[in-house]
Design a protein around this motif. Structure first.
Motif, PDB file in Angstrom:
ATOM      1  N   LEU A   5       0.742  -1.129  -0.101  1.00  0.00           N
ATOM      2  CA  LEU A   5      -0.050   0.175   0.011  1.00  0.00           C
ATOM      3  C   LEU A   5       0.745   1.193   0.045  1.00  0.00           C
ATOM      4  O   LEU A   5       1.852   1.175   0.581  1.00  0.00           O
ATOM      5  N   PRO A   6       0.626   2.250  -0.862  1.00  0.00           N
ATOM      6  CA  PRO A   6       1.400   3.433  -0.844  1.00  0.00           C
ATOM      7  C   PRO A   6       1.010   4.318   0.364  1.00  0.00           C
ATOM      8  O   PRO A   6       0.221   4.338   1.049  1.00  0.00           O
ATOM      9  N   ARG A   7       2.257   4.951   0.634  1.00  0.00           N
ATOM     10  CA  ARG A   7       1.963   5.994   1.576  1.00  0.00           C
ATOM     11  C   ARG A   7       1.065   7.258   1.167  1.00  0.00           C
ATOM     12  O   ARG A   7       1.155   7.693   0.115  1.00  0.00           O
ATOM     13  N   SER A   8       0.408   8.159   2.036  1.00  0.00           N
ATOM     14  CA  SER A   8      -0.354   9.097   1.850  1.00  0.00           C
ATOM     15  C   SER A   8       0.454  10.299   1.684  1.00  0.00           C
ATOM     16  O   SER A   8       1.497  10.833   2.737  1.00  0.00           O
ATOM     17  N   PRO A   9       0.517  11.190   0.773  1.00  0.00           N
ATOM     18  CA  PRO A   9       1.247  12.361   0.527  1.00  0.00           C
ATOM     19  C   PRO A   9       0.646  13.498   1.196  1.00  0.00           C
ATOM     20  O   PRO A   9       1.163  14.536   1.102  1.00  0.00           O
ATOM     21  N   MET A  10      -0.523  13.120   1.648  1.00  0.00           N
ATOM     22  CA  MET A  10      -1.211  14.435   2.193  1.00  0.00           C
ATOM     23  C   MET A  10      -0.846  14.823   3.668  1.00  0.00           C
ATOM     24  O   MET A  10      -1.031  15.925   4.261  1.00  0.00           O
ATOM     25  N   LEU A  11      -0.360  14.217   4.562  1.00  0.00           N
ATOM     26  CA  LEU A  11      -0.225  14.058   5.947  1.00  0.00           C
ATOM     27  C   LEU A  11       0.823  15.313   6.190  1.00  0.00           C
ATOM     28  O   LEU A  11       0.308  16.433   6.812  1.00  0.00           O
ATOM     29  N   LEU A  12       1.760  15.465   5.914  1.00  0.00           N
ATOM     30  CA  LEU A  12       2.801  16.698   5.920  1.00  0.00           C
ATOM     31  C   LEU A  12       2.086  18.071   5.416  1.00  0.00           C
ATOM     32  O   LEU A  12       2.288  18.937   6.288  1.00  0.00           O
ATOM     33  N   PRO A  13       1.806  18.134   4.130  1.00  0.00           N
ATOM     34  CA  PRO A  13       1.320  19.339   3.800  1.00  0.00           C
ATOM     35  C   PRO A  13       0.190  19.906   4.496  1.00  0.00           C
ATOM     36  O   PRO A  13       0.005  20.894   5.095  1.00  0.00           O
ATOM     37  N   LEU A  14      -0.966  19.044   4.695  1.00  0.00           N
ATOM     38  CA  LEU A  14      -2.227  19.342   5.491  1.00  0.00           C
ATOM     39  C   LEU A  14      -1.694  19.617   6.854  1.00  0.00           C
ATOM     40  O   LEU A  14      -2.608  20.720   7.531  1.00  0.00           O
ATOM     41  N   THR A  15      -0.833  18.919   7.545  1.00  0.00           N
ATOM     42  CA  THR A  15      -0.469  19.358   9.029  1.00  0.00           C
ATOM     43  C   THR A  15       0.103  20.627   8.840  1.00  0.00           C
ATOM     44  O   THR A  15      -0.318  21.438   9.871  1.00  0.00           O
ATOM     45  N   SER A  16       0.779  20.890   7.973  1.00  0.00           N
ATOM     46  CA  SER A  16       1.695  22.220   8.047  1.00  0.00           C
ATOM     47  C   SER A  16       0.564  23.305   7.878  1.00  0.00           C
ATOM     48  O   SER A  16       0.684  24.404   8.534  1.00  0.00           O
ATOM     49  N   MET A  17      -0.443  23.108   6.906  1.00  0.00           N
ATOM     50  CA  MET A  17      -1.426  24.373   6.855  1.00  0.00           C
ATOM     51  C   MET A  17      -2.207  24.382   7.867  1.00  0.00           C
ATOM     52  O   MET A  17      -2.625  25.587   8.370  1.00  0.00           O
ATOM     53  N   LEU A  18      -2.641  23.259   8.629  1.00  0.00           N
ATOM     54  CA  LEU A  18      -3.415  23.305   9.737  1.00  0.00           C
ATOM     55  C   LEU A  18      -2.757  24.073  10.851  1.00  0.00           C
ATOM     56  O   LEU A  18      -3.166  24.722  11.737  1.00  0.00           O
ATOM     57  N   ILE A  19      -1.541  23.883  10.992  1.00  0.00           N
ATOM     58  CA  ILE A  19      -0.536  24.508  12.112  1.00  0.00           C
ATOM     59  C   ILE A  19      -0.402  26.095  11.976  1.00  0.00           C
ATOM     60  O   ILE A  19      -0.723  26.813  12.538  1.00  0.00           O
ATOM     61  N   ALA A  20      -0.239  26.292  10.457  1.00  0.00           N
ATOM     62  CA  ALA A  20      -0.344  27.919   9.877  1.00  0.00           C
ATOM     63  C   ALA A  20      -1.544  28.426  10.385  1.00  0.00           C
ATOM     64  O   ALA A  20      -1.616  29.776  10.899  1.00  0.00           O
ATOM     65  N   ALA A  21      -2.682  27.780  10.115  1.00  0.00           N
ATOM     66  CA  ALA A  21      -4.012  28.318  10.440  1.00  0.00           C
ATOM     67  C   ALA A  21      -4.131  28.369  11.944  1.00  0.00           C
ATOM     68  O   ALA A  21      -4.674  29.529  12.341  1.00  0.00           O
ATOM     69  N   ALA A  22      -3.471  27.561  12.714  1.00  0.00           N
ATOM     70  CA  ALA A  22      -4.002  27.628  14.359  1.00  0.00           C
ATOM     71  C   ALA A  22      -3.080  28.755  14.768  1.00  0.00           C
ATOM     72  O   ALA A  22      -3.408  29.733  15.620  1.00  0.00           O
ATOM     73  N   ILE A  23      -1.771  28.776  14.261  1.00  0.00           N
ATOM     74  CA  ILE A  23      -0.938  30.042  14.672  1.00  0.00           C
ATOM     75  C   ILE A  23      -1.440  31.363  14.205  1.00  0.00           C
ATOM     76  O   ILE A  23      -1.272  32.490  14.950  1.00  0.00           O
ATOM     77  N   SER A  24      -2.102  31.423  13.204  1.00  0.00           N
ATOM     78  CA  SER A  24      -2.976  32.604  12.698  1.00  0.00           C
ATOM     79  C   SER A  24      -4.149  32.981  13.502  1.00  0.00           C
ATOM     80  O   SER A  24      -3.923  34.212  14.117  1.00  0.00           O
ATOM     81  N   CYS A  25      -4.844  31.985  13.998  1.00  0.00           N
ATOM     82  CA  CYS A  25      -5.778  32.361  15.034  1.00  0.00           C
ATOM     83  C   CYS A  25      -5.387  32.902  16.265  1.00  0.00           C
ATOM     84  O   CYS A  25      -5.915  33.775  16.789  1.00  0.00           O
ATOM     85  N   ILE A  26      -4.089  32.373  16.829  1.00  0.00           N
ATOM     86  CA  ILE A  26      -3.557  32.568  18.111  1.00  0.00           C
ATOM     87  C   ILE A  26      -3.012  34.056  17.698  1.00  0.00           C
ATOM     88  O   ILE A  26      -3.283  35.017  18.814  1.00  0.00           O
ATOM     89  N   LEU A  27      -2.353  34.447  16.872  1.00  0.00           N
ATOM     90  CA  LEU A  27      -1.667  35.748  16.633  1.00  0.00           C
ATOM     91  C   LEU A  27      -3.085  36.678  16.570  1.00  0.00           C
ATOM     92  O   LEU A  27      -2.944  37.708  17.029  1.00  0.00           O
ATOM     93  N   TYR A  28      -4.011  36.507  15.967  1.00  0.00           N
ATOM     94  CA  TYR A  28      -5.132  37.357  15.643  1.00  0.00           C
ATOM     95  C   TYR A  28      -5.843  37.461  17.174  1.00  0.00           C
ATOM     96  O   TYR A  28      -6.018  38.793  17.448  1.00  0.00           O
ATOM     97  N   VAL A  29      -5.864  36.587  18.156  1.00  0.00           N
ATOM     98  CA  VAL A  29      -6.512  36.644  19.264  1.00  0.00           C
ATOM     99  C   VAL A  29      -5.639  37.542  20.161  1.00  0.00           C
ATOM    100  O   VAL A  29      -6.115  38.491  20.861  1.00  0.00           O
ATOM    101  N   VAL A  30      -4.393  37.447  20.175  1.00  0.00           N
ATOM    102  CA  VAL A  30      -3.458  37.837  20.776  1.00  0.00           C
ATOM    103  C   VAL A  30      -3.268  39.356  20.356  1.00  0.00           C
ATOM    104  O   VAL A  30      -3.147  40.175  21.185  1.00  0.00           O
ATOM    105  N   LEU A  31      -3.296  39.624  19.312  1.00  0.00           N
ATOM    106  CA  LEU A  31      -2.714  40.927  18.823  1.00  0.00           C
ATOM    107  C   LEU A  31      -4.109  41.954  18.368  1.00  0.00           C
ATOM    108  O   LEU A  31      -3.823  43.019  18.139  1.00  0.00           O
ATOM    109  N   LYS A  32      -5.140  41.378  18.730  1.00  0.00           N
ATOM    110  CA  LYS A  32      -6.500  42.283  18.434  1.00  0.00           C
ATOM    111  C   LYS A  32      -6.726  43.378  19.342  1.00  0.00           C
ATOM    112  O   LYS A  32      -6.443  43.842  20.188  1.00  0.00           O
TER     113      LYS A  32
END
Length: 120
Positions: A93-120
């Motif tokens: 069975l092939p490995r999924s190519p999705m895990l790292l890119p999607l995890t990275s995007m989700l981390i970026a989204a979470a960091i953006s939310c944190i920055l917005y809450v802290v800096l608003k």
């Protein structure tokens, strides 16, 4: 005339156990549900952007979530197809190519939310 098989004979496809096919389909559907939820989150962030005076950070987060939706939808189908083909050919069975890119995007989204809450 020679009855030799071609040098590269096509690999034989066999029907896998239906339980594996259904499990692969359930995994694909889970990716699609997650993509749909991510799309909804992107739309919510878009609406929040208007509420908070057109914040560029929130608009960027909205676009990021929608890009994640496109990625999950495309890569989810591609992975389902590759797994189905591997099962039919009794291949590893092939490995999924999705895990790292999607995890990275989700981390970026979470960091953006944190920055917005802290800096608003």
């Amino acid at each position: 005339m020679s009855s030799q098989p071609p040098a590269t004979a096509p690999e034989k496809d066999e029907e896998p156990d239906y339980r594996f096919t259904l499990a692969n389909e359930r995994t694909f559907l889970a990716w699609m549900r997650t993509a749909l939820a991510t799309l909804a989150a992107g739309l919510v962030f878009d609406q929040l952007s208007d509420y908070f005076g057109g914040s560029k950070l929130i608009e960027g987060l909205s676009v990021l979530m929608m890009c994640m939706t496109v990625s999950m939808s495309f890569l989810g189908y591609k992975h389902w197809s590759r797994v189905q083909k591997a099962m039919r050919r009794s291949a590893p069975l092939p490995r999924s190519p999705m895990l790292l890119p999607l995890t990275s995007m989700l981390i970026a989204a979470a960091i953006s939310c944190i920055l917005y809450v802290v800096l608003k």
